[in-house]
Motif scaffolding. Sequence first.
Motif, PDB file in Angstrom:
ATOM      1  N   ALA A  81      -4.210  45.679 -11.839  1.00 26.75           N
ATOM      2  CA  ALA A  81      -5.000  45.458 -13.043  1.00 26.75           C
ATOM      3  C   ALA A  81      -6.447  45.164 -12.648  1.00 26.75           C
ATOM      4  O   ALA A  81      -6.714  44.555 -11.605  1.00 26.75           O
ATOM      5  N   GLU A  82      -7.392  45.610 -13.484  1.00 23.28           N
ATOM      6  CA  GLU A  82      -8.807  45.444 -13.155  1.00 23.28           C
ATOM      7  C   GLU A  82      -9.200  43.985 -12.987  1.00 23.28           C
ATOM      8  O   GLU A  82     -10.063  43.661 -12.172  1.00 23.28           O
ATOM      9  N   ASP A  83      -8.571  43.115 -13.763  1.00 25.50           N
ATOM     10  CA  ASP A  83      -8.928  41.695 -13.691  1.00 25.50           C
ATOM     11  C   ASP A  83      -7.972  40.899 -12.812  1.00 25.50           C
ATOM     12  O   ASP A  83      -7.951  39.667 -12.852  1.00 25.50           O
ATOM     13  N   SER A  84      -7.186  41.595 -11.981  1.00 26.71           N
ATOM     14  CA  SER A  84      -6.187  40.923 -11.160  1.00 26.71           C
ATOM     15  C   SER A  84      -6.838  40.116 -10.038  1.00 26.71           C
ATOM     16  O   SER A  84      -7.839  40.530  -9.446  1.00 26.71           O
ATOM     17  N   ASP A  85      -6.256  38.959  -9.758  1.00 26.52           N
ATOM     18  CA  ASP A  85      -6.707  38.148  -8.628  1.00 26.52           C
ATOM     19  C   ASP A  85      -6.015  38.556  -7.338  1.00 26.52           C
ATOM     20  O   ASP A  85      -6.263  37.966  -6.278  1.00 26.52           O
ATOM     21  N   ASP A 145       2.880  39.001 -13.135  1.00 28.04           N
ATOM     22  CA  ASP A 145       2.229  38.113 -12.175  1.00 28.04           C
ATOM     23  C   ASP A 145       3.140  36.899 -11.997  1.00 28.04           C
ATOM     24  O   ASP A 145       3.368  36.145 -12.943  1.00 28.04           O
ATOM     25  N   SER A 184      -4.738  41.435  -4.332  1.00 27.18           N
ATOM     26  CA  SER A 184      -5.284  42.573  -3.588  1.00 27.18           C
ATOM     27  C   SER A 184      -4.159  43.257  -2.845  1.00 27.18           C
ATOM     28  O   SER A 184      -3.131  42.644  -2.542  1.00 27.18           O
ATOM     29  N   SER A 207       1.881  38.093 -18.242  1.00 21.77           N
ATOM     30  CA  SER A 207       0.656  38.308 -17.474  1.00 21.77           C
ATOM     31  C   SER A 207       0.919  39.377 -16.424  1.00 21.77           C
ATOM     32  O   SER A 207       1.721  39.180 -15.516  1.00 21.77           O
TER      33      SER A 207
END
Length: 365
Positions: A351-355, A236, A357, A243
Amino acid sequence: MRKKLLLSLIAVCTLVALVGCGSSSEKTADSDKPAKGILSEPYAQEKFLLGTYVRIRVYDEGKKSVLTPAFDRVKELGDKITINQSGSEIDEVNAQAGIKPVKVSDDVYSLVKKAYEYSEDSRGGFDMAIGSVTQLWRIGFDDARKPSQEEIDQALKLVDYHKIELNDEEKTVYLKEKGMIIDLGAIAKGYITDEVVKVLKDNGVTTAIVDLGGNVYVLGHSPRGENQDWNVGIQDPNLARGSVLGTIKEKNKTLVTSGIYERYLEVDGVKYHHLFDPQTGYPFDNDIASVTIITNKSIDGDGLSTAVFSMGVKKGLSYVEELDNGTNAIFVTKEGKVYVTDPIKDEFKLAEDSDYSMGDRSKLE
């Protein structure tokens, strides 16, 4: 926010990093067990070379000794290529700019020639003679500063790879104008990574990770099983190293990330990253926060990551897809959108918790 340096590292199981490396609490199927002769815990070593931490992990049983020639190769090449280092062949080429051609080793000549090819193929985004500009700004060093416009204008007059003369027979490099500077920082780590992989293969290594601070090569299959690819995490660009915003499974591939998150200079509230536009003398100003190139050779990943960064997302995606050689790319924008080349659209997983899209390519300008 910054980028990769010739120069900064990502740990395995972190940046362009191996994720899901396995833990004792996981249930392991037979297909996930290490193949015969492959260790679950590797022979691992790291050294500070090339201005970064170089990490090599070898999973083949009985191959610990291969780490020595692998690191020896890194140091040997670094000593030849790094600018502003005593004894560097590239330093000598720069010192003799406008004076005479300089005979270089086969290693350096191969690298310089590849850099010249990328300078030609990148549509102006990569210029191996960018050194007069990078040495002005010095981003990533203690004496970094924002130059005056007059200084930048003068430096830009020396940024022209067409003024570099290569002699294949003599293996000489000649910079035709005094003051020109070759800076191979955007491509050198890729070349060195590939050379380390050659050392490993020549010594019978089949499963390994080579990590040169942003240039990661995953050799063979994951030690979790013969049919298991490595699970590689993509950094990220807006968070601390390690991250991960998404993952992709790969084997016998290199992943090279360029972005604005590793090195920068802040002046009067404005951040200047270290990826420079050969046309303006300033950092590229577009919609990209980072781009990851997935390809067969790390030197190609290096050259392409800089080249497509200069193009922006839309043109960069098209450029990579036109290569038709198995190369793919993952772009992350400053607005939090992720775009991938078409062949990996079903393989890359956020990732499932990614901010972030996934972006809509049809809406790119």
